[in-house]
Design a protein around this motif. Structure first.
Motif, PDB file in Angstrom:
ATOM      1  N   GLY A 186       0.787  -1.229   0.000  1.00 46.48           N
ATOM      2  CA  GLY A 186       0.000   0.000   0.000  1.00 46.48           C
ATOM      3  C   GLY A 186       0.818   1.278   0.000  1.00 46.48           C
ATOM      4  O   GLY A 186       0.256   2.373   0.141  1.00 46.48           O
ATOM      5  N   LYS A 187       2.117   1.185  -0.193  1.00 49.30           N
ATOM      6  CA  LYS A 187       2.990   2.351  -0.093  1.00 49.30           C
ATOM      7  C   LYS A 187       3.187   3.044  -1.443  1.00 49.30           C
ATOM      8  O   LYS A 187       3.273   2.407  -2.480  1.00 49.30           O
ATOM      9  CB  LYS A 187       4.364   1.942   0.447  1.00 49.30           C
ATOM     10  N   GLY A 188       3.276   4.365  -1.384  1.00 43.14           N
ATOM     11  CA  GLY A 188       3.687   5.141  -2.535  1.00 43.14           C
ATOM     12  C   GLY A 188       5.197   5.262  -2.577  1.00 43.14           C
ATOM     13  O   GLY A 188       5.889   5.041  -1.564  1.00 43.14           O
ATOM     14  N   ARG A 189       5.730   5.622  -3.735  1.00 40.99           N
ATOM     15  CA  ARG A 189       7.180   5.734  -3.894  1.00 40.99           C
ATOM     16  C   ARG A 189       7.504   6.748  -4.974  1.00 40.99           C
ATOM     17  O   ARG A 189       6.773   6.874  -5.954  1.00 40.99           O
ATOM     18  CB  ARG A 189       7.787   4.377  -4.280  1.00 40.99           C
ATOM     19  N   GLU A 190       8.626   7.410  -4.797  1.00 41.63           N
ATOM     20  CA  GLU A 190       9.200   8.210  -5.879  1.00 41.63           C
ATOM     21  C   GLU A 190      10.439   7.492  -6.376  1.00 41.63           C
ATOM     22  O   GLU A 190      11.327   7.147  -5.585  1.00 41.63           O
ATOM     23  CB  GLU A 190       9.575   9.607  -5.403  1.00 41.63           C
ATOM     24  N   ILE A 191      10.504   7.254  -7.666  1.00 43.88           N
ATOM     25  CA  ILE A 191      11.673   6.624  -8.280  1.00 43.88           C
ATOM     26  C   ILE A 191      12.398   7.706  -9.068  1.00 43.88           C
ATOM     27  O   ILE A 191      11.875   8.226 -10.055  1.00 43.88           O
ATOM     28  CB  ILE A 191      11.264   5.474  -9.216  1.00 43.88           C
ATOM     29  N   ARG A 192      13.571   8.066  -8.626  1.00 44.18           N
ATOM     30  CA  ARG A 192      14.380   9.056  -9.340  1.00 44.18           C
ATOM     31  C   ARG A 192      15.332   8.322 -10.267  1.00 44.18           C
ATOM     32  O   ARG A 192      16.156   7.526  -9.813  1.00 44.18           O
ATOM     33  CB  ARG A 192      15.134   9.941  -8.347  1.00 44.18           C
ATOM     34  N   LEU A 193      15.218   8.611 -11.543  1.00 45.82           N
ATOM     35  CA  LEU A 193      15.963   7.852 -12.555  1.00 45.82           C
ATOM     36  C   LEU A 193      16.774   8.802 -13.436  1.00 45.82           C
ATOM     37  O   LEU A 193      16.293   9.289 -14.450  1.00 45.82           O
ATOM     38  CB  LEU A 193      14.986   7.029 -13.396  1.00 45.82           C
ATOM     39  N   PRO A 194      18.032   9.090 -13.051  1.00 46.23           N
ATOM     40  CA  PRO A 194      18.870   9.977 -13.862  1.00 46.23           C
ATOM     41  C   PRO A 194      19.455   9.252 -15.083  1.00 46.23           C
ATOM     42  O   PRO A 194      19.873   8.094 -14.981  1.00 46.23           O
ATOM     43  CB  PRO A 194      19.986  10.388 -12.897  1.00 46.23           C
ATOM     44  N   LEU A 195      19.498   9.957 -16.201  1.00 48.81           N
ATOM     45  CA  LEU A 195      20.174   9.409 -17.370  1.00 48.81           C
ATOM     46  C   LEU A 195      21.623   9.065 -17.046  1.00 48.81           C
ATOM     47  O   LEU A 195      22.175   8.076 -17.556  1.00 48.81           O
ATOM     48  CB  LEU A 195      20.146  10.418 -18.529  1.00 48.81           C
ATOM     49  N   SER A 196      22.252   9.876 -16.190  1.00 52.79           N
ATOM     50  CA  SER A 196      23.656   9.632 -15.852  1.00 52.79           C
ATOM     51  C   SER A 196      23.836   8.284 -15.168  1.00 52.79           C
ATOM     52  O   SER A 196      24.815   7.570 -15.433  1.00 52.79           O
ATOM     53  CB  SER A 196      24.176  10.748 -14.945  1.00 52.79           C
ATOM     54  N   ASP A 197      22.906   7.914 -14.293  1.00 52.96           N
ATOM     55  CA  ASP A 197      23.021   6.624 -13.610  1.00 52.96           C
ATOM     56  C   ASP A 197      22.727   5.467 -14.556  1.00 52.96           C
ATOM     57  O   ASP A 197      23.357   4.406 -14.463  1.00 52.96           O
ATOM     58  CB  ASP A 197      22.078   6.573 -12.412  1.00 52.96           C
ATOM     59  N   VAL A 198      21.755   5.658 -15.456  1.00 52.44           N
ATOM     60  CA  VAL A 198      21.470   4.622 -16.453  1.00 52.44           C
ATOM     61  C   VAL A 198      22.696   4.398 -17.330  1.00 52.44           C
ATOM     62  O   VAL A 198      23.113   3.264 -17.597  1.00 52.44           O
ATOM     63  CB  VAL A 198      20.247   4.999 -17.299  1.00 52.44           C
TER      64      VAL A 198
END
Length: 402
Positions: A186-198
């Protein structure tokens, strides 16, 4: 198009390639994707290439199958509407894809205050929040200095926005993963996805990082040679360029048989005291000597002679062809069930893809065109936010929506 994600509602507030690609893939698997833009279009609304009508084929291609809402995002009321859309109620909603900054009116802090189980996929340039795009990230990773002719030191930028596309695909995967977790906890989440990390992670996953640490330098440029194996372009007697690749022992033996060069290769093996049959690394190490043998064999045969022999012998090869010629290739476009001829808002009709993966057990659904900017504004405000027609009319009159 498939309906595996039917019932999901994804809201997109984004521009350019990575985040819109993430939402596009979700739409092609059946999710309802609602994209909001500024009235008059965002920074990517007029990007080239353009249709004869002046409409952006770029924007049209990345927004197939989505619904479009036009909002004045500079106004307080417009920003409230954008926030309300991202956090709109519904068990299958609360999924937001964006490349807006971490801080601001679309921050996770502000949106999760409206809906605690919100899942936000936030595409970024650099992890510290500084601006970065595919080509600048690529330059920082060193790849343009590995690409191009071996005798030319100038950096070569690849025309394919690889990090954008990988980020979009990984973003869709990560968002669905977070959704599955939400069904459990039941939890919400923010996924931060930088191009630099990819980009950095991909370079490590492919062994580039360990290689550079081991050798003390990044891989040198080597033209069209395939690293660690035997493969490059060769020119036939009639001037046709073909790409031939031999990674496995079977691919290697089939290529030698089709070109009838077993004796010459055997003589080179005897001279060097090696066997190329099972070691692709040795083929790469001696690629110049082997390449000369292959060059001589190609030089006395036409493409019309070689390509049927390659196909019959199971050789791994490909022809270099311009995109306009590829459009007639039945393996790529012509007759490919992934594509349908669809007319977009630009007025052009052309092969338009649905889902790239095919599912034999499911029927493909029709490919949907891109919307006109703001085409679904009234529908979404009424159906998703529950606004009455009188309120929607007032928002139009005030220039808050379009």
């Amino acid at each position: 198009m498939y309906d595996l994600l039917k019932g999901l509602r994804v809201v997109e507030g984004a521009a350019f390639v990575a985040a819109p690609t993430c939402a596009l893939y979700l739409a092609q698997m059946g999710a309802e994707v609602i994209r909001f833009d500024n009235i008059g279009g965002g920074p990517d609304f007029r990007r080239w290439p353009l249709a004869p009508s002046g409409e952006s084929l770029y924007w049209e291609a990345l927004n197939k199958g989505k619904k479009s809402v036009a909002i004045d995002l500079s106004s307080p009321r417009g920003r409230e509407i954008a926030q309300a859309l991202a956090a709109a109620p519904g068990e299958q909603g609360g999924l937001f894809v964006t490349n807006f900054p971490v801080e601001g009116f679309l921050s996770y802090e502000k949106l999760s205050a409206l809906r605690s189980d919100l899942i936000c996929m936030r595409v970024m340039g650099w992890a510290d929040g500084s601006q970065g795009m595919d080509y600048t990230i690529n330059a920082a990773l060193g790849l343009p200095l590995m690409t191009g002719p071996a005798d030319d030191p100038r950096p070569v930028n690849h025309v394919l926005a690889a990090w954008d596309l990988l980020t979009g695909a990984y973003g869709a995967f990560a968002l669905v993963s977070a959704l599955l977790a939400r069904t459990r906890d039941g939890k919400g989440r923010e996924i931060r996805l930088p191009l630099s990390d990819v980009g950095a992670a991909t370079m490590a996953n492919l062994g580039f990082v360990a290689e550079a640490l081991d050798t003390g330098r990044q891989r040198p440029r080597m033209g069209n040679d395939v690293f660690g194996a035997f493969g490059r372009d060769f020119t036939t007697k009639d001037g046709v360029k073909l790409m031939v690749l031999a990674i496995t022992p079977k691919q290697w033996s089939k290529a030698l048989d089709a070109l009838a060069i077993n004796p010459q290769v055997a003589a080179l093996e005897a001279e060097l005291g090696v066997s190329f049959a099972t070691d692709e690394g040795l083929r790469f190490a001696h690629r110049d000597r082997l390449g000369a043998i292959f060059d001589a064999a190609f030089a006395v045969r036409t493409a019309a002679e070689l390509t049927p022999a390659f196909d019959a012998g199971g050789v791994t090869w490909g022809s270099y062809q311009a995109l306009e010629n590829a459009l007639d290739d039945t393996r790529l476009y012509k007759g490919n069930p992934v594509f349908e001829t669809v007319k977009g808002p630009s007025g052009m009709s052309y092969p338009t893809p649905g889902a790239m993966g095919s599912i034999p057990q499911d029927d493909r659904l029709p490919v949907q065109p891109a919307p006109r900017l703001g085409q679904h504004t009234d529908e979404v405000l009424a159906d998703v936010l529950g606004l009455p027609s009188t309120e929607i009319g007032r928002l139009h009159d005030a220039g808050v929506v379009g």
